[in-house]
Every structure is written in structure tokens, then in C-alpha cells.
Design a protein around this motif. Structure first.
Motif, PDB file in Angstrom:
ATOM      1  N   HIS A  54    -171.638  27.140 -28.756  1.00 11.56           N
ATOM      2  CA  HIS A  54    -171.321  27.973 -28.202  1.00 11.56           C
ATOM      3  C   HIS A  54    -171.637  28.619 -26.942  1.00 11.56           C
ATOM      4  O   HIS A  54    -172.003  29.701 -26.521  1.00 11.56           O
ATOM      5  N   THR A  55    -172.102  27.234 -26.164  1.00 10.03           N
ATOM      6  CA  THR A  55    -172.743  27.384 -24.627  1.00 10.03           C
ATOM      7  C   THR A  55    -171.688  27.847 -23.869  1.00 10.03           C
ATOM      8  O   THR A  55    -170.427  27.568 -24.160  1.00 10.03           O
ATOM      9  N   VAL A  56    -171.868  28.168 -22.620  1.00  8.27           N
ATOM     10  CA  VAL A  56    -170.760  28.379 -21.489  1.00  8.27           C
ATOM     11  C   VAL A  56    -170.048  27.106 -21.116  1.00  8.27           C
ATOM     12  O   VAL A  56    -170.796  26.082 -20.962  1.00  8.27           O
ATOM     13  N   GLY A  57    -168.995  26.892 -20.901  1.00  8.05           N
ATOM     14  CA  GLY A  57    -168.086  25.922 -20.337  1.00  8.05           C
ATOM     15  C   GLY A  57    -168.443  25.572 -18.976  1.00  8.05           C
ATOM     16  O   GLY A  57    -168.449  26.543 -18.080  1.00  8.05           O
ATOM     17  N   VAL A  58    -168.478  24.489 -18.437  1.00  3.33           N
ATOM     18  CA  VAL A  58    -168.623  23.929 -17.146  1.00  3.33           C
ATOM     19  C   VAL A  58    -167.529  22.913 -16.690  1.00  3.33           C
ATOM     20  O   VAL A  58    -167.341  21.952 -17.185  1.00  3.33           O
ATOM     21  N   SER A  59    -167.188  23.021 -15.584  1.00  2.00           N
ATOM     22  CA  SER A  59    -166.123  21.984 -14.786  1.00  2.00           C
ATOM     23  C   SER A  59    -166.707  21.511 -13.673  1.00  2.00           C
ATOM     24  O   SER A  59    -167.418  21.956 -13.013  1.00  2.00           O
ATOM     25  N   ILE A  60    -166.683  20.170 -13.752  1.00  2.00           N
ATOM     26  CA  ILE A  60    -167.398  19.390 -12.625  1.00  2.00           C
ATOM     27  C   ILE A  60    -166.078  18.929 -11.540  1.00  2.00           C
ATOM     28  O   ILE A  60    -165.320  18.533 -12.093  1.00  2.00           O
ATOM     29  N   VAL A  61    -166.270  19.499 -10.155  1.00  2.00           N
ATOM     30  CA  VAL A  61    -165.234  19.428  -9.449  1.00  2.00           C
ATOM     31  C   VAL A  61    -165.636  18.337  -8.467  1.00  2.00           C
ATOM     32  O   VAL A  61    -166.567  18.523  -7.698  1.00  2.00           O
ATOM     33  N   ALA A  62    -164.751  17.152  -8.361  1.00  2.00           N
ATOM     34  CA  ALA A  62    -165.123  16.300  -7.240  1.00  2.00           C
ATOM     35  C   ALA A  62    -163.820  15.642  -6.715  1.00  2.00           C
ATOM     36  O   ALA A  62    -163.077  14.861  -7.162  1.00  2.00           O
TER      37      ALA A  62
END
Length: 475
Positions: A54-62
Motif C-alpha cells: 500500500h505504499t506510494v508508487g514511484v517512476s524512475i525516469v532516465a
């Protein structure tokens, strides 16, 4: 003429005293910030975040441009994060080599229908690719027309990212496997809105990596990389941690930073014409929050989460620092209305004045001081005893700050396991002010001059050895 030079010399004395006092104040703040961090480090265990659904989602942008040689290795490294809800967004920024073809073949990619909203204007996006292999379900490839800057590629990645937080990094950076969980903690732990977090970046030159992770840390063998190791250590431990303590950060490194996506979009994303796009974005984000009259935090943590390669030759190093200096003056000039403007709170009344008078001005004042000294030596009497005492004091203060930084870094992280490396590191501290600092001043003056002349904006090419075989990277 002599009176003018004497007046300037007296000004430099008082200016130097104020600079030293400010640096001592920042050193105290930094120590308090580091101590506070480690005292509260276990308030929210990262293991809880790693195991939570249930944690917040994170996108890695590269963004990636012509990375065919190492793109597979780098993507697999980014995919190895220990976090339950994340994606890796790789932007093929108009590569002219086989970067996209290699990605398609290695990760079994197919072009997919993708609902793409261009919330931040970029060069045209040609398509989105996803893998047919469930192992790579977290991978998204964005193919676009080259934007001639990392900023344009990053903006396309932000537009494509599905989660509310994103990490902006370079595709050739190696991230610690718990990077997401460490950077996301301040967003969860604080009641005030956190709009960005950052962490220390280390130098990968001479380090050993295995399966996309740091295997063994070494002090760089390259002469220029060694100086930059000292500079990075001092900058992150004594500079950014201090400003983080008083919520005064104006820079979150482009190599590693986590951002609130909605705030970034409202601020307009990265400016593709900037030579210091990371600093310029944070400036606009701060301005936005001040104008909205919303409380906010930008936080740095004293953790080494990212490794990147730095210039290993004088020519490439000077080129990089010219760009950095030009990015600094460009940002301060572009947002000059912030300076001493109470509407922008701490940003206008404290941070901008500091960057103007103690970051931008120092190379100029040092250069003018050197000219005044030479004129004095050639045409007027000079008190060499007084000069030697003053020079020794500044020199000893400079190396003392660096030595304390090195001591704290080794005490906390123990990156160097061999006594030989530590001894070499300490020896480099004593010659850094004599060799490395003048080069920085020279590059800064060139950067300012290029800006004043409105010389054509160029990013240049940096030759990197990479983690496997040599490659070319855009600076």
C-alpha cells in the motif's frame, strides 16, 4: 590607483571573514542535520516500505541517447530496485545508434497503445513500448525525436510516468537497491508537503560493480577524479545537508532526485534551454509554492545512493564546469525578480542573495584579488608577512573543512577499506586548494564570460569508460 587597490584589499578581507563565518554556520547546521537524520532513521523502517503493498508508487525516469553499448546492463540495474510499486521509464531520445533495437530485442518489447498526455511540451513522441515478458513488466520505453538536451527527454518521461512521484536520474548511473525506499521516506514521514528529496552521489571511477550493484568501493586512481571525490564529499555533507536543515535547498542533483510529479508539471517541467536544468527547476518549484502560499519542504538525506562517472581529463572537466557556471548565472539572471523580494520568502531574502554573493561572486572576486596582488607586487609596496599570514589562514580553514568532511564520511559510511586509499585521500586534501580550486575558478570565469557573450549553448561530449567498455555520453 594605490588607494583603490588598498580599498579593494580591505573589502576582500571583510568579505573573506564573512564567508568563513557563513561556512562555519553551515558546518554546524550540517552536523545537526546529519545527527538528527541518524537519530530518527528508524522512525519508519525501510523494510516496512519494501514489504508493503500500500505504499506510494514511484517512476524512475532516465533519458538515453546513443547508449547501445551499455543500455541493457544499465536498464537491468535500474530494474533491480527493492520496492513493491515502481516502474522504470527509459526515454530513447532520438538515438542514432542501435539503442532502441537492442532494447526491443533484449526485453521482448512491442509497441503498445498508450494514453499519452503532453502536460509538459516536448519534441514529438513516436511511440511507447512494453515487454511481452512478465519479468520486465515494470519497464516502459518511450521513443521520441531528439530534443538536444536531457531536459526534453526527462519531460517526455514525466509525461509518460504513471505514479505520483518520480526519480530523475541518468541511465548510466548505478543506484543502490534501496534508493527508492530511502528517498520516498521523507514524503511519508513529514506532515508538510515534500516536493523533492535528494541524496549523496558518489564517484564510480575505479569502483567495482557486480550485477548492476556496487561490489567494492575504491578511491579513484585518476588524478582529476580524486579531486572531485573530495569536492563531492564536502559538497554533500557540508553544503546540501546544511541547506536542507533550514529548508533552503536550491539544487537537487540531476543525477539523483525524487520529485512530486504534480508540482513539477505545474512548474513547467525541466527547461530544455537551461545548462543547469536541475537548479533551474528547483527555483521554479520554490517560486510556485511561494506564490501559492503553501508550506513545502525540499530534503536531502546523508546517504550514498547513486554512483556516477566523472570527467577524467582536464579538457572534459573544464568543459563540464564551464557549463555548470553558465547554468548558475543563467538561472540567477532568469529569475532575478526573486532577489530580495519578500513575496518569495526565504528563497528571495536568503537563498538567492547567498548564491549571488557567495557562489557566483567568489570566482570573480578571487580573480580580481589576484590581479590586485600582481599590480601591488609590480608597482607598490606589499607587506609579505601580512600576506603570508592571511593566505595561510585561508588555506588552513579550507583544508580543515575538507578533512572534517572526509572524517565524517569515513566514520559514517566506511567507503574505503584500505589504509592506503585513506592516506592518499588525505594527501589530496592538502594539494586540492593549490591545483584543483584554481581550475574551478578558471572554468567559472569562462562560463560567466560565455553567458555574457551569449555564446552558443553547447552540452559537449564526455568520454566515459563506463562499467564495462568505453562509451560516449552527452554531458
Amino acid at each position: 590607483m594605490e588607494n583603490i587597490i588598498k580599498t579593494y584589499e580591505n573589502f576582500l578581507i571583510y568579505y573573506s571573514i564573512s564567508y568563513i563565518l557563513i561556512y562555519l554556520f553551515l558546518a554546524i547546521l550540517s552536523w545537526i542535520a546529519i545527527r538528527t537524520y541518524f537519530q530518527s532513521k528508524y522512525f519508519l523502517l525501510k523494510e516496512v516500505l519494501i514489504k508493503s503493498n500500500h505504499t506510494v508508487g514511484v517512476s524512475i525516469v532516465a533519458p538515453a541517447f546513443n547508449e547501445a553499448v551499455t543500455i541493457v546492463y544499465n536498464v537491468k540495474s535500474l530494474l533491480s530496485q527493492e520496492y513493491p510499486k515502481f516502474e522504470v521509464v527509459i526515454i530513447n531520445d532520438g538515438s542514432t545508434d542501435d539503442t532502441l533495437a537492442i532494447l526491443i530485442e533484449e526485453f521482448s518489447l512491442v509497441k503498445v497503445d498508450f494514453f499519452y498526455q503532453e502536460k509538459i511540451p516536448t519534441q514529438p513522441v513516436r511511440g511507447h513500448y512494453k515487454s511481452t515478458n512478465p519479468v520486465y513488466s515494470k519497464l516502459l520505453i518511450v521513443d521520441k525525436v531528439n530534443g538536444k538536451s536531457k531536459a526534453d527527454g526527462s519531460n517526455a518521461g514525466i509525461n509518460s510516468a504513471k505514479y505520483p512521484l518520480f526519480i530523475c536520474t541518468d541511465v548510466d548511473c548505478i543506484l543502490r537497491k534501496d534508493t527508492i525506499s530511502m528517498l520516498v521516506k521523507p514524503f511519508i514521514e513529514n506532515t508538510e508537503k515534500v516536493i523533492a528529496t535528494g541524496a549523496a552521489i558518489r564517484i564510480s571511477n575505479s569502483c567495482e560493480f557486480k550485477d548492476g550493484m556496487l561490489y567494492k568501493s575504491h578511491f579513484p586512481t585518476n588524478f582529476f577524479a580524486r579531486f572531485q571525490e573530495l569536492e563531492y564529499t564536502r559538497s554533500y555533507l557540508f553544503g546540501r545537508m546544511a541547506w536542507s536543515k533550514i529548508n533552503g535547498l536550491l539544487l537537487v542533483s540531476g543525477g539523483l532526485g525524487m520529485f512530486d510529479k504534480e508540482t513539477v508539471i505545474q512548474a513547467g517541467g525541466y527547461w530544455h534551454q537551461s545548462l543547469g536544468e536541475d537548479m533551474e527547476l528547483i527555483t521554479r518549484m520554490r517560486k510556485l509554492m511561494h506564490l501559492k502560499k503553501e508550506k513545502f519542504l525540499i530534503i536531502y538525506i546523508p546517504e550514498s545512493l547513486c554512483w556516477t562517472e566523472v570527467p577524467a581529463s582536464m579538457r572534459i572537466f573544464i568543459r563540464q564546469r564551464i557549463r555548470w557556471a553558465r547554468g548558475l548565472i543563467q538561472t540567477l539572471y532568469l529569475h532575478r525578480e526573486v532577489l530580495f523580494n519578500p513575496k518569495y520568502g526565504k528563497t528571495g531574502l536568503l537563498i538567492f542573495p547567498y548564491y549571488l554573493f557567495y557562489e557566483l561572486a567568489v570566482p570573480v572576486l578571487e580573480t580580481l584579488g589576484l590581479i590586485a596582488l600582481l599590480v601591488n607586487i609590480m608597482f607598490f609596496d606589499i607587506n609579505y608577512h601580512y600576506l603570508s599570514i592571511g593566505s595561510a589562514f585561508v588555506y588552513l580553514f579550507y583544508i580543515s573543512i575538507t578533512l572534517i568532511s572526509v572524517f565524517l564520511d569515513q566514520l559514517i559510511y566506511k567507503h574505503y577499506t584500505g589504509m592506503k586509499e585513506i592516506i592518499i585521500l588525505i594527501l589530496m586534501v592538502f594539494i586540492e586548494p593549490i591545483i584543483f580550486h584554481p581550475l574551478n575558478v578558471f572554468a567559472s570565469i569562462q562560463g560567466y564570460w560565455h553567458f555574457l557573450r551569449q555564446k552558443e549553448r553547447k552540452w559537449g561530449i564526455m568520454i566515459r569508460k563506463g562499467f564495462t567498455t568505453p562509451q560516449n555520453q552527452t554531458l
